[in-house]
Design an enzyme around this catalytic site. Structure first.
Site, PDB file in Angstrom:
ATOM      1  N   ARG A  86       0.812  -1.220   0.000  1.00  0.00           N
ATOM      2  CA  ARG A  86       0.000   0.000   0.000  1.00  0.00           C
ATOM      3  C   ARG A  86       0.846   1.271   0.000  1.00  0.00           C
ATOM      4  O   ARG A  86       0.318   2.383  -0.006  1.00  0.00           O
ATOM      5  CB  ARG A  86      -0.922   0.016   1.216  1.00  0.00           C
ATOM      6  CG  ARG A  86      -1.843  -1.188   1.271  1.00  0.00           C
ATOM      7  CD  ARG A  86      -2.620  -1.211   2.554  1.00  0.00           C
ATOM      8  NE  ARG A  86      -3.644  -0.196   2.556  1.00  0.00           N
ATOM      9  CZ  ARG A  86      -4.883  -0.362   2.122  1.00  0.00           C
ATOM     10  NH1 ARG A  86      -5.247  -1.527   1.649  1.00  0.00           N
ATOM     11  NH2 ARG A  86      -5.758   0.609   2.160  1.00  0.00           N
ATOM     12  N   GLY A 127      -5.688   7.694   4.130  1.00  0.00           N
ATOM     13  CA  GLY A 127      -6.760   8.464   3.492  1.00  0.00           C
ATOM     14  C   GLY A 127      -6.309   9.896   3.265  1.00  0.00           C
ATOM     15  O   GLY A 127      -5.116  10.203   3.355  1.00  0.00           O
ATOM     16  N   GLU A 161       6.443   1.055 -15.761  1.00  0.00           N
ATOM     17  CA  GLU A 161       6.342   1.034 -14.290  1.00  0.00           C
ATOM     18  C   GLU A 161       7.461   0.242 -13.642  1.00  0.00           C
ATOM     19  O   GLU A 161       7.908   0.599 -12.556  1.00  0.00           O
ATOM     20  CB  GLU A 161       4.958   0.596 -13.792  1.00  0.00           C
ATOM     21  CG  GLU A 161       4.547  -0.819 -14.044  1.00  0.00           C
ATOM     22  CD  GLU A 161       3.114  -1.120 -13.565  1.00  0.00           C
ATOM     23  OE1 GLU A 161       2.642  -0.507 -12.604  1.00  0.00           O
ATOM     24  OE2 GLU A 161       2.485  -2.006 -14.172  1.00  0.00           O
TER      25      GLU A 161
HETATM   26  C1  G6P Z   1      -2.313   0.253  -9.077  1.00  0.00           C
HETATM   27  C2  G6P Z   1      -1.500  -0.977  -9.411  1.00  0.00           C
HETATM   28  C3  G6P Z   1      -1.898  -1.505 -10.788  1.00  0.00           C
HETATM   29  C4  G6P Z   1      -3.395  -1.775 -10.834  1.00  0.00           C
HETATM   30  C5  G6P Z   1      -4.202  -0.538 -10.441  1.00  0.00           C
HETATM   31  C6  G6P Z   1      -5.669  -0.875 -10.225  1.00  0.00           C
HETATM   32  O1  G6P Z   1      -1.945   1.303  -9.896  1.00  0.00           O
HETATM   33  O2  G6P Z   1      -0.119  -0.678  -9.373  1.00  0.00           O
HETATM   34  O3  G6P Z   1      -1.174  -2.680 -11.061  1.00  0.00           O
HETATM   35  O4  G6P Z   1      -3.761  -2.163 -12.127  1.00  0.00           O
HETATM   36  O5  G6P Z   1      -3.718  -0.015  -9.195  1.00  0.00           O
HETATM   37  O6  G6P Z   1      -5.772  -1.711  -9.103  1.00  0.00           O
HETATM   38  P1  G6P Z   1      -6.957  -2.697  -8.847  1.00  0.00           P
HETATM   39  O7  G6P Z   1      -6.628  -3.337  -7.526  1.00  0.00           O
HETATM   40  O8  G6P Z   1      -8.203  -1.854  -8.770  1.00  0.00           O
HETATM   41  O9  G6P Z   1      -7.010  -3.669  -9.966  1.00  0.00           O
END
Ligand code: G6P
Length: 592
Positions: free
Chosen positions: A27, A100, A475
């Site tokens: 996170r 948050g 990335e």
């Molecule tokens: C971040 C991650 C990505 C992912 C995106 C959406 O940017 O680094 O790899 O595609 O969030 O995340 P989610 O958990 O909603 O698929």
């Protein structure tokens, strides 16, 4: 973003907090910190950078006597990633951690400064600490409720009050927060993965909930009133955390793609009726962020081309603030690995408020999106630890392809359904064949690793794959990369094509084959070093070319994207990058 974790019990709190933080590092990893309390003292230790740096700092301290504490791993939003901005923050009697964004922090801070309060950091979190301290009275729940009525924005707060050595408090709005229930011990965390090695009993807090956590009990309050909450028992496979001999999680997770494809697809292929039927809808809005959005773009193409249904695909951060026009038969599909992406959650809530049907494609079964959507199709990726998604993306594409296939079949737009289903059954094996060609990808990585700019071009489905290939490369390897629809490149960006610039060209679309070839020749004429990813029937016999099996449009992205993932991976390794935790990123983006 950020992750928070807290413990009250008999164990050495520091051990629980550090293991929790390590599991929450996805996170954010700009800084971290812990606060520990006992009858006589409070210890607060913080460090900049990854959790490893905090651990190093803790080595010469004896913290074994502390059985209560809270901790934080940060992804910087308000203020640079520095020691002073690292959590926990303390003002007066309050020690606080926060995930948050407090949107009215600036005005509240000015008011508090006028009242003589001094702040140390640039964070919005310190403002919350100051407010709790200001309103502090014997009834802590009342105090926290009052602060919740004052602050705006999103928060999961972990609160320690000096002088109260047997309780922690938490409060939540919009950011996830779960309580872990143990024997003579209780926990809180942003995600169950931080505490699921200690308990399988969890209480998911709702917005505006407060909890008072002590060793033997947890009291819950909603809008200030005492409430009962449901306890969920969730057993999770804890073995997924090992790298299984791979040098990086990213490589391990790419290599898991055949297995997780099998696990996800098998039940649907054995019982086609279990795939949701979308024939009642006349329009589909696909909404997601990052790679999940690019998976959605493949879906959008399939829905339109194969199932003849009007479809849009948009990033959730835009969708949530737009005037979205719905018919009375619009379906909103949300795609999310984590199920906790703030913008995707907000888009889901908005669609529901406007009375639209929602369907989510999600990996984490206990997530907010999984709990809020009307219908959920789960992917079975297991835990994905590398920040750059790989296996979850592949599964998102596989599932949305199945939804499009079923809709096309139900609308009688395709008749040879058995042939398609047989093809879907072969996917795990075909993907394994792709992954096994490691040397081909290493060779291409060597060709591009010293470049600072790379382009990806393709049309329709191929363009959607380009977007994901380009994102993956930038990335993890930090090479600047852009993806363009092949026909669009000449409207400006072609001016950047110089001798030796790598251009990845995806070539799998029979209908647009000739158009795509013209575009490839255009960039080659300007000196580009093209790297072709084609399917066998469209093979170009170029020096730098990877060819995948000839399969239908429903399946081809599942063979092409692992190629792009592996090229990105090996390029990042060659450039000495931190593949699993690229700078500035976080796996789950829980702030907007
Ligand atoms: C971040 C991650 C990505 C992912 C995106 C959406 O940017 O680094 O790899 O595609 O969030 O995340 P989610 O958990 O909603 O698929």
């Amino acid at each position: 973003m950020c992750g928070i974790v807290g413990y009250v019990g008999n164990k050495k709190a520091i051990d629980v907090l550090i293991s929790g933080l390590k599991n929450l590092e996805y996170r954010g990893y700009d800084s971290s910190g812990v606060a520990l309390i006992d009858t006589n003292s409070i210890e607060i230790i913080k460090s900049v950078g990854k959790i490893k740096n905090l651990e190093d700092k803790l080595k010469d301290k004896n913290l074994d006597k502390f059985n209560i504490g809270l901790a934080h791993t940060r992804w910087a939003t308000h203020g640079e990633a520095s020691l002073v901005n690292a959590h926990p923050h303390t003002i007066g009697n309050i020690v606080i951690v926060h995930n948050g964004i407090i949107e009215n922090a600036k005005e509240l801070k000015n008011e508090l400064i006028n009242e003589g309060i001094e702040f140390n950091s640039e964070t919005d979190t310190e403002v919350v600490a100051a407010l709790i301290n200001k309103y502090l009275e014997n009834d802590i729940i009342k105090t926290i409720s009052k602060v919740m009525n004052t602050i705006k924005g999103s928060y999961a707060l972990g609160i320690m009050v000096k002088g109260i050595n047997d309780k922690l408090y938490v409060a939540k709005k919009d950011s996830p927060l779960v309580i872990g229930i143990g024997e003579d011990e209780n926990f809180f965390a942003s995600d169950i993965c931080a505490i699921n090695m200690y308990t399988n009993k969890f209480v998911f807090l709702d917005d505006y909930d407060i909890a008072e956590i002590s060793k033997n009990s947890v009291n819950y309050y909603s809008n200030g009133n005492k409430v009962d909450k449901k306890v969920d028992t969730i057993d999770i496979d804890l073995n997924s955390k090992s790298k299984n001999g791979y040098p990086h999680y990213m490589l391990k997770e790419i290599n898991e793609e055949p297995t997780v494809l099998e696990k996800t697809l098998k039940p649907y292929l054995e019982d086609f009726s279990s795939i949701p039927d979308l024939t009642n809808y006349d329009e589909i809005h696909i909404v997601a962020c990052g790679s999940a959005m690019y998976a959605g773009m493949i879906g959008k193409n399939l829905f339109e081309e194969k199932a003849n249904i009007k479809s849009t695909c948009e990033v959730a951060s835009e969708y949530r603030y737009k005037n979205n026009i719905y018919t009375n038969k619009t379906l909103v599909i949300l795609i999310s690995q984590s199920g906790e992406t703030a913008d995707t959650i907000a888009a889901l809530k908005k669609a529901k408020e406007l009375g639209q049907d929602t369907l989510a494609i999600v990996n984490v079964k206990t997530s907010t999106i999984a709990r809020l959507a009307d219908k959920v199709v789960f992917i079975e990726a297991g835990e994905e630890i590398a920040v750059a998604t790989t296996k979850a993306y592949i599964l998102q594409v596989a599932v949305i392809s199945l939804l499009a296939l079923k809709l096309a079949y139900n609308k009688k737009l395709i008749d040879n359904i058995d042939t398609y289903l047989e093809e879907f059954k072969t996917i795990p094996k075909l993907v394994k064949n792709v992954i096994d060609r490691e040397n081909d990808y290493k060779k291409i990585a060597k060709e591009i690793k010293d470049n600072e700019n790379v382009f990806f071009i393709g049309r329709r489905y191929d363009y959607a794959m380009c977007l994901e290939g380009s994102l993956k490369l930038k990335e993890v390897s930090y090479i600047h990369s852009e993806a363009y629809p092949s026909g669009e490149l000449k409207h400006g960006t072609i001016s950047l094509i110089d001798k030796g610039i790598p251009v990845f060209c995806i070539l799998t679309d029979d209908e647009l084959y000739e158009k795509s070839i013209s575009n490839i020749v255009e960039v080659e004429s300007r000196g580009a070093k093209t790297i072709i990813i084609s399917k066998k029937s469209l093979k170009q016999n170029r020096k730098l070319e990877i060819c995948v099996d000839d399969v239908s449009q429903f399946v081809i992205p599942l063979l092409v994207v692992p190629v792009l993932q592996l090229i990105a991976y090996h390029t990042a390794v060659d450039r000495g990058c931190d593949v699993d935790k690229p700078k500035n990123l976080a796996k789950s983006v829980t702030v907007e």
